[in-house]
Design an enzyme around this catalytic site. Sequence first.
Site, PDB file in Angstrom:
ATOM      1  N   CYS A 129       0.815  -1.228   0.000  1.00  0.00           N
ATOM      2  CA  CYS A 129       0.000   0.000   0.000  1.00  0.00           C
ATOM      3  C   CYS A 129       0.848   1.278   0.000  1.00  0.00           C
ATOM      4  CB  CYS A 129      -0.932  -0.003   1.207  1.00  0.00           C
ATOM      5  SG  CYS A 129      -0.134  -0.554   2.723  1.00  0.00           S
ATOM      6  N   HIS A 236      -2.954   6.220   4.428  1.00  0.00           N
ATOM      7  CA  HIS A 236      -1.538   6.406   4.749  1.00  0.00           C
ATOM      8  C   HIS A 236      -1.065   7.778   4.268  1.00  0.00           C
ATOM      9  CE1 HIS A 236      -1.507   2.335   5.895  1.00  0.00           C
ATOM     10  NE2 HIS A 236      -0.852   1.777   4.885  1.00  0.00           N
TER      11      HIS A 236
END
Length: 328
Positions: A129, A236
């Site tokens: 990710c 994130h």
Amino acid sequence: MYNVAIVGATGNVGRKFLEILEERNFPINDLYLFASKRSSGSKLNFKEKEIIVEETSVENIKDKRIDFALFSAGGDVSLKFSPIFASYGAVVIDNSSAFRMNKDVPLVVPEVNPEDIKWHSGIIANPNCSTIQAMVPLKVLLDNYGVKRIVYSTYQAVSGAGMQGIEDLEEGLKGNKPKKFPYSIAGNCLPHIDVFLDNGYTKEEIKMIEETKKILHNNNLKITATAVRVPVLNSHSESINVELEKSFNLEDIIELFTNTKGLTVYDDINTLKYPTALMASGKDDVFIGRIRRDFSIDNGLNLWVVADNIRKGAALNAVQIAELLIKE
Ligand code: A2P
């Protein structure tokens, strides 16, 4: 129309696969949901229909004529079952790290290296990710200015650690002890994602370094990384410091970013406009802001890059790979 399987359907990314396939109206004939034996017989909704979850087993796979299998059930399940799904004719798009660095398996971000889907032999890997969101702006810089060195510092959400990660934050906020993380994640930052390796780095940090080189087809890039888990539910954030080979005008770079598919420039300090985890959550694009010169070196650039780690960082990227396969 295609037969699609989700392996790890009851998990955090698995449920997002369902949502994204529905949202994007993916051309599905039959949808099959797999998880562990524990979840066998439980039900999940897709397009207002209930689908029964089955145990992941050869018996349950073999007669289904599956075209695409989207995996997010951890590395061990991927290692065991991806080749089996592939042997029954499916293209596996695997969200685990099991095959990412395998030289016979392409590692793909559709906006960045779509050409790599052509050489797969049944398995395509979805990158980490944190790597995925960094690739979208870095590809633009590499193509236009050349890149010498990258310094990644990440601020990663607990959703990246699955259901247990989310539970640790929620329970930690109530004062309860963590089960997934070694220390409380509530009110804390942990410079520790995945396991520690002999060289002092975490596996997450090495994944970012190695996957970047593979996706950008450039083994000469100098890269370092520090990956940190923060008490954020989802999305994130990353500080990316880049040393470019050529000199640049900041305005030109902002224009290039503005014209890049999948990237939204969100950058105006006068109006306090910069990407945050909360604003990026639930959105498809990678957001970029705080675009500024690093005055400490020649041709240095600082970026702040935020994306929904479960969407673009996982499920969406995998579905986009499947869409690309259909298009090709
Ligand atoms: P289950 O719910 O039956 O345990 P997350 O990382 O969000 O916790 O999700 C992990 C996913 O991987 C879940 O869907 C989980 O199913 C699945 N999973 C875990 N172990 C296995 C296994 N041995 N075989 C198949 N799926 C598994």
